[in-house]
Design a protein around this motif. Structure first.
Motif, PDB file in Angstrom:
ATOM      1  N   SER A 148       1.600  15.584  -2.721  1.00  0.00           N
ATOM      2  CA  SER A 148       1.773  14.451  -1.859  1.00  0.00           C
ATOM      3  C   SER A 148       1.305  13.301  -2.705  1.00  0.00           C
ATOM      4  O   SER A 148       1.987  12.159  -2.365  1.00  0.00           O
ATOM      5  N   GLN A 149       0.419  13.129  -3.634  1.00  0.00           N
ATOM      6  CA  GLN A 149       0.225  11.926  -4.433  1.00  0.00           C
ATOM      7  C   GLN A 149       1.495  11.589  -5.019  1.00  0.00           C
ATOM      8  O   GLN A 149       1.915  10.424  -5.328  1.00  0.00           O
ATOM      9  N   LEU A 150       2.163  12.703  -5.648  1.00  0.00           N
ATOM     10  CA  LEU A 150       3.492  12.463  -6.349  1.00  0.00           C
ATOM     11  C   LEU A 150       4.534  11.772  -5.654  1.00  0.00           C
ATOM     12  O   LEU A 150       5.147  11.055  -6.004  1.00  0.00           O
ATOM     13  N   GLY A 151       4.359  12.174  -4.263  1.00  0.00           N
ATOM     14  CA  GLY A 151       5.216  11.600  -3.222  1.00  0.00           C
ATOM     15  C   GLY A 151       5.207  10.041  -3.295  1.00  0.00           C
ATOM     16  O   GLY A 151       6.057   9.353  -2.997  1.00  0.00           O
ATOM     17  N   TYR A 152       3.969   9.756  -3.151  1.00  0.00           N
ATOM     18  CA  TYR A 152       3.379   8.438  -2.837  1.00  0.00           C
ATOM     19  C   TYR A 152       4.138   7.468  -4.311  1.00  0.00           C
ATOM     20  O   TYR A 152       4.604   6.419  -3.957  1.00  0.00           O
ATOM     21  N   MET A 153       3.954   7.986  -5.431  1.00  0.00           N
ATOM     22  CA  MET A 153       4.334   7.369  -6.324  1.00  0.00           C
ATOM     23  C   MET A 153       5.970   7.134  -6.379  1.00  0.00           C
ATOM     24  O   MET A 153       6.546   6.128  -6.614  1.00  0.00           O
ATOM     25  N   MET A 154       6.688   8.347  -6.213  1.00  0.00           N
ATOM     26  CA  MET A 154       7.849   8.238  -5.865  1.00  0.00           C
ATOM     27  C   MET A 154       8.523   7.342  -4.770  1.00  0.00           C
ATOM     28  O   MET A 154       9.577   6.591  -4.890  1.00  0.00           O
ATOM     29  N   ALA A 155       7.865   7.099  -3.831  1.00  0.00           N
ATOM     30  CA  ALA A 155       8.135   6.316  -2.635  1.00  0.00           C
ATOM     31  C   ALA A 155       7.841   4.613  -3.364  1.00  0.00           C
ATOM     32  O   ALA A 155       8.925   4.027  -3.087  1.00  0.00           O
ATOM     33  N   GLY A 188      10.715  -3.063   2.229  1.00  0.00           N
ATOM     34  CA  GLY A 188      11.698  -2.863   3.333  1.00  0.00           C
ATOM     35  C   GLY A 188      11.598  -1.417   3.832  1.00  0.00           C
ATOM     36  O   GLY A 188      12.551  -1.127   4.802  1.00  0.00           O
ATOM     37  N   PHE A 189      11.023  -0.459   3.459  1.00  0.00           N
ATOM     38  CA  PHE A 189      11.100   0.803   4.055  1.00  0.00           C
ATOM     39  C   PHE A 189       9.872   1.069   5.141  1.00  0.00           C
ATOM     40  O   PHE A 189       8.745   1.475   4.831  1.00  0.00           O
ATOM     41  N   THR A 190      10.190   0.558   6.390  1.00  0.00           N
ATOM     42  CA  THR A 190       9.224   0.985   7.264  1.00  0.00           C
ATOM     43  C   THR A 190       8.754   2.308   7.647  1.00  0.00           C
ATOM     44  O   THR A 190       7.622   2.560   7.931  1.00  0.00           O
ATOM     45  N   GLY A 191      10.105   2.887   7.691  1.00  0.00           N
ATOM     46  CA  GLY A 191       9.753   4.389   8.045  1.00  0.00           C
ATOM     47  C   GLY A 191       8.853   5.045   7.155  1.00  0.00           C
ATOM     48  O   GLY A 191       7.824   5.955   7.376  1.00  0.00           O
ATOM     49  N   PRO A 192       9.119   5.177   5.700  1.00  0.00           N
ATOM     50  CA  PRO A 192       8.275   5.837   4.735  1.00  0.00           C
ATOM     51  C   PRO A 192       6.918   5.126   4.849  1.00  0.00           C
ATOM     52  O   PRO A 192       6.106   6.012   4.606  1.00  0.00           O
ATOM     53  N   PHE A 193       6.952   4.078   5.208  1.00  0.00           N
ATOM     54  CA  PHE A 193       5.481   3.506   5.161  1.00  0.00           C
ATOM     55  C   PHE A 193       4.547   4.055   6.122  1.00  0.00           C
ATOM     56  O   PHE A 193       3.503   4.274   5.867  1.00  0.00           O
ATOM     57  N   VAL A 194       5.239   4.230   7.588  1.00  0.00           N
ATOM     58  CA  VAL A 194       4.328   4.875   8.294  1.00  0.00           C
ATOM     59  C   VAL A 194       4.022   6.289   8.033  1.00  0.00           C
ATOM     60  O   VAL A 194       2.935   6.857   8.161  1.00  0.00           O
ATOM     61  N   MET A 195       5.202   6.995   7.175  1.00  0.00           N
ATOM     62  CA  MET A 195       4.923   8.412   6.871  1.00  0.00           C
ATOM     63  C   MET A 195       3.644   8.490   5.975  1.00  0.00           C
ATOM     64  O   MET A 195       2.678   9.074   5.902  1.00  0.00           O
ATOM     65  N   LEU A 196       3.609   7.379   5.024  1.00  0.00           N
ATOM     66  CA  LEU A 196       2.541   7.375   3.949  1.00  0.00           C
ATOM     67  C   LEU A 196       1.464   7.182   4.600  1.00  0.00           C
ATOM     68  O   LEU A 196       0.322   7.351   4.020  1.00  0.00           O
ATOM     69  N   LEU A 197       1.151   6.156   5.554  1.00  0.00           N
ATOM     70  CA  LEU A 197       0.045   6.070   6.192  1.00  0.00           C
ATOM     71  C   LEU A 197      -0.649   7.046   6.943  1.00  0.00           C
ATOM     72  O   LEU A 197      -1.774   7.509   6.696  1.00  0.00           O
ATOM     73  N   ILE A 198       0.361   7.986   7.582  1.00  0.00           N
ATOM     74  CA  ILE A 198      -0.140   9.156   8.302  1.00  0.00           C
ATOM     75  C   ILE A 198      -0.640  10.023   6.958  1.00  0.00           C
ATOM     76  O   ILE A 198      -1.523  10.913   7.196  1.00  0.00           O
ATOM     77  N   GLY A 199       0.200  10.050   6.096  1.00  0.00           N
ATOM     78  CA  GLY A 199      -0.397  10.923   4.706  1.00  0.00           C
ATOM     79  C   GLY A 199      -1.777  10.389   4.393  1.00  0.00           C
ATOM     80  O   GLY A 199      -2.538  11.392   4.040  1.00  0.00           O
ATOM     81  N   ALA A 200      -1.847   9.183   4.292  1.00  0.00           N
ATOM     82  CA  ALA A 200      -3.062   8.884   3.859  1.00  0.00           C
ATOM     83  C   ALA A 200      -4.460   9.253   4.718  1.00  0.00           C
ATOM     84  O   ALA A 200      -5.486   9.528   4.309  1.00  0.00           O
ATOM     85  N   PHE A 201      -3.901   9.067   6.198  1.00  0.00           N
ATOM     86  CA  PHE A 201      -5.116   9.691   7.151  1.00  0.00           C
ATOM     87  C   PHE A 201      -5.167  11.382   6.634  1.00  0.00           C
ATOM     88  O   PHE A 201      -6.593  11.669   6.534  1.00  0.00           O
ATOM     89  N   LEU A 202      -4.048  12.056   6.464  1.00  0.00           N
ATOM     90  CA  LEU A 202      -4.196  13.666   6.483  1.00  0.00           C
ATOM     91  C   LEU A 202      -5.025  13.649   5.067  1.00  0.00           C
ATOM     92  O   LEU A 202      -5.881  14.736   4.946  1.00  0.00           O
ATOM     93  N   THR A 203      -4.707  13.009   4.184  1.00  0.00           N
ATOM     94  CA  THR A 203      -5.272  12.941   2.669  1.00  0.00           C
ATOM     95  C   THR A 203      -7.050  12.902   2.804  1.00  0.00           C
ATOM     96  O   THR A 203      -7.534  14.037   2.533  1.00  0.00           O
ATOM     97  N   ALA A 204      -7.382  11.897   3.333  1.00  0.00           N
ATOM     98  CA  ALA A 204      -8.814  11.792   3.596  1.00  0.00           C
ATOM     99  C   ALA A 204      -9.426  12.949   4.488  1.00  0.00           C
ATOM    100  O   ALA A 204     -10.279  13.820   4.045  1.00  0.00           O
ATOM    101  N   PHE A 205      -8.504  13.544   5.393  1.00  0.00           N
ATOM    102  CA  PHE A 205      -8.871  14.596   6.369  1.00  0.00           C
ATOM    103  C   PHE A 205      -9.016  15.897   5.751  1.00  0.00           C
ATOM    104  O   PHE A 205     -10.287  16.578   5.695  1.00  0.00           O
TER     105      PHE A 205
END
Lengths: 651, 99
Positions: free
Chosen positions: A324-331, A418-435
């Motif tokens: 998941s975190q590698l996904g963040y870096m790639m994004a 300018g990537f709003t879609g990925p931003f939202v996905m990453l934000l949900i990902g951040a929530f899930l990461t903490a969870f």
């Protein structure tokens, strides 16, 4: 005294290689595992020291230093060179790799103390080889050297994942890791060769100059430069476990935990991100591929976070979290801000290594990978609990900790790109990461209200409800004499294990505090609401985990029911393994059978027929040879007549 | 008589020799056939030598006769050895050249 950065970098690069060669070449040393271990650690310490000096020396110079030696000669100058490229990125990576490798090697002396001595020697030889190859990737001044070391790293990963090669699961995982990354590496090689075809050079600095002056013209290649960058991305996606090539990383957890910490968290898996960071100027020319990188990175981040939520194996949770975190870096790189991704790489390397080593300490003490077998460990293993908590807070992105700064950078970069879609996905990902991270923390270290009846613990409803059918229990236990006592008799590990943990924890804290105080605004402006939103996402994830697993106000079963279909899909790992298996069984094997049939019956058949004809003809011709002199005289006479007739006719 | 007649004689003798060599069952007969062919050649040599007035041909003929004698002596020795070891002198039974 300040030595030349190139010399220092070479020392850092070659010391582990020397350790590998010495341990590998001298069987007595290899069989005396403990001595080999300390020899390897001594070399690694030297490498770390010279990495530190390189960093300082480079800081004094400030400009990229390029040193290359001719390797493959050709008519027009050397075709290929080897050398080192010392710049800001490579020196930071150099520090990270040598530091984590050193700490992991020290940690391993204790973690693997029950291994037979020859196995320990093999382990340290491979560790040294890995350190050398990874540093080779980091320092590579050209793509060819990078590719060679890249493959070496893959081999080391395969061998170390399969360290317990007598265990079928480990052997399978090693092969899976090797082949899956290989699938991407083929793309990387094609990309490098195509790039060399149109530019005539492997050298990163030259390529960069050409790219920045728009001299790279891709003619005669379909899709032009996009194909090349996409091929490079394929290699990076394989190594850095991007969807759908991420399947090898969770399975690679079959290896010893220190290996997971070094290779599958801090260094090797980040090689892909590093490659993209190194070639960002090339990717900048192909925005379409960058968009793929960003979207796929965000998708990977989100999917892996979902997957991590249903795992009960502590190492697998961490593995999916790494994906998941590698996904963040790639994004972040896909959004065009490689520096943000690289920054996250560095901090992630520290705190993920910390988490893995912490998990290793827990596994070592409890003798199981399953969080269901743990619980209330905080009281028995206070040191481990504290450092694990530091790592978890970092990963969750809680302010003041290392991950907070870099994750916010990543989120800001994706938004600024300018990537709003990925931003939202990453934000949900951040929530899930903490969870999911705090789910592990509460289940393993706290679990205040766990019921116990007659000494037998009632199984945690969540863990039974969510138990994936393929969960591997008693992971490392077969190889660990102690830890049989389970959670009841767990205790903190000896200093050789806790020492590295504390070092990493302190560094993670230091980085977090430093960058929270010195807010550096780089290439992009983040909106003012970003920080509160990111913090709220992280804190609400923690809160939900606390309510569910600590206070048990929110029922885990209710949560499970709420996300029923998603949960089932996640337990099935989104059927990716099944798809790959199906592809293998039905497509690849059918294809292979068809090819095999063609080979066996068509190709071989034609050859067999020809050879049979030859044999048969020879057999028939043989009858002519009667062995009787008179028959030969007949033949001579007839030949003479024929010759005379021929002469007469042609006259 | 002209040269033609000698040449015809020579050709006839040669063919007789060839026929004998091919058809005789007895190895001694084969040797006789070979001898006939050699002598046909000798007739040729002598005839040409005489009609063209070059004496070298005669010398060569004598030379050839000497060699023929040696060859026949050798051939007969082989036949005798064959007969001793194999108890046969029939050409059909001697087929060791078969591959």
């Amino acid at each position: 005294m300040m030595a030349d950065p190139v010399t220092l970098a070479l020392v850092a690069l070659l010391l582990p290689a020397a350790a590998f060669l010495v341990i590998g070449v001298l069987p007595p040393l290899r069989r005396a595992g403990r001595i080999a271990a300390w020899f390897s650690i001594a070399c690694m310490t030297g490498a770390f020291a010279s990495a530190l000096l390189t960093w300082r020396a480079f800081g004094a110079v400030g400009e990229p230093i390029h040193a290359a030696w001719s390797w493959l000669p050709s008519a027009a100058g050397p075709f290929a060179t080897v050398g080192v490229l010392v710049d800001a990125q490579s020196t930071s990576m150099l520090l990270l790799v040598t530091l984590v490798a050193l700490l992991v090697q020290i940690y391993s002396t204790c973690y693997l103390s029950d291994e037979p001595q020859p196995a320990l020697g093999r382990y340290y030889a491979l560790q040294s080889l890995f350190a050398f190859s990874m540093l080779g990737v980091v320092l590579a001044p050209n793509l060819l050297q990078l590719f060679m070391c890249w493959e070496l790293v893959g081999v080391c990963s395969c061998l170390l994942v399969g360290f317990w090669y007598t265990k079928p699961a480990a052997a399978r995982a090693a092969l899976k890791a090797f082949w899956t990354t290989k699938a991407g590496d083929v793309g990387l090689l094609i990309g490098i060769v195509l790039l060399h075809g149109i530019t005539g050079t492997f050298d990163l600095l030259q390529l960069r100059q050409m790219a920045e002056s728009n001299q790279i013209v891709a003619t005669g290649i379909p899709f032009g430069l996009s194909l090349i960058t996409f091929c490079l991305y394929l290699g990076a996606a394989g190594k850095s476990a991007q969807f759908p090539l991420h399947v090898w990383l969770p399975d690679a957890m079959e290896g010893p935990t220190p290996v997971s910490a070094l290779i599958h968290a801090a260094t090797m898996v980040t090689a892909g991100v590093y490659l993209l960071t190194r070639t960002e100027w090339l990717f900048a020319l192909t925005p379409d591929v960058l968009a793929i990188v960003a979207w796929n990175g965000a998708l990977t981040a989100l999917l892996a976070a979902v997957l991590a939520c249903v795992q009960t194996d502590i190492k697998r949770v961490l593995a999916y979290s790494t994906v998941s975190q590698l996904g963040y870096m790639m994004a972040a790189i896909g959004a065009g801000f490689a520096s943000a991704g690289f920054f996250h790489l560095l901090t992630h390397g520290i705190f993920k290594a910390l988490l893995f080593l912490g998990a290793g300490a827990v596994i070592h003490a409890v003798g199981s990978n399953d969080v269901a077998d743990m619980g209330r460990l905080a009281r028995k293993m206070p040191q481990t609990a504290i450092v694990f908590l530091v790592g978890t807070l970092s990963l969750a992105g809680v302010p003041v900790f290392a991950g907070f700064v870099s994750k916010e950078e990543v989120l800001g970069a994706v938004l600024a790109g300018g990537f709003t879609g990925p931003f939202v996905m990453l934000l949900i990902g951040a929530f899930l990461t903490a969870f999911y991270m705090f789910r592990v923390v509460f289940l393993a270290f706290f679990g205040g209200r766990r019921l116990e009846v007659g000494g037998r613990r009632i199984p945690d409803p969540r863990s039974t409800a969510l138990h994936p059918p393929s969960s591997v229990r008693g992971h490392d236990t077969a190889h660990h004499g102690h830890g049989v006592g389970g959670a009841e008799h767990a205790h903190d590990a000896p200093f050789l294990m806790t020492g590295p943990l504390w070092v990493l924890a302190l560094i993670a804290m230091a980085i977090g505090i430093y960058f929270t105080l010195h807010v550096t605004h780089g290439e992009f402006e983040s909106p003012i609401w970003l920080t509160p939103v990111a913090v709220v996402a992280a804190l609400s994830g923690i809160l939900l985990a606390w309510l569910t697993y600590e206070r048990r106000i929110v029922s885990a079963d209710a949560l499970a029911a709420l996300f029923g279909p998603i949960r089932r899909a996640a337990i099935a790992k989104f059927w990716l393994d099944d798809i790959y298996l199906g592809l293998y069984r039905h497509v690849l094997l059918t294809f292979s059978r068809a090819i095999g049939w063609i080979d066996r019956y068509l190709v071989d058949g034609v050859l067999n027929v020809i050879s049979a004809w030859t044999l048969d003809g020879g057999d028939r011709l043989r009858r002519m040879q009667t062995g009787k002199v008179q028959d030969y005289v007949w033949a001579v006479g007839l030949g003479l007549l024929a010759l005379m007739a021929w002469i007469g006719v042609s006259w | 008589m002209g040269l033609q007649a000698y040449l015809m004689l020579s050709a006839v003798v040669f063919c007789l020799g060839l026929f004998g060599t091919i058809t005789r069952r007895n190895t001694v007969g084969i040797l006789l056939g070979i001898e006939l062919m050699l002598n046909a050649v000798n007739i040729n040599l002598v005839a040409f030598s005489r009609f063209r007035g070059v004496d070298v041909g005669m010398v060569f003929t004598l030379f050839a006769i000497c060699i023929t004698v040696a060859e026949i002596a050798l051939g007969l020795a082989i036949v005798i050895l064959l007969f001793r070891t194999r108890r046969t002198a029939t050409a059909d039974h001697i087929d060791w050249l078969k591959g």
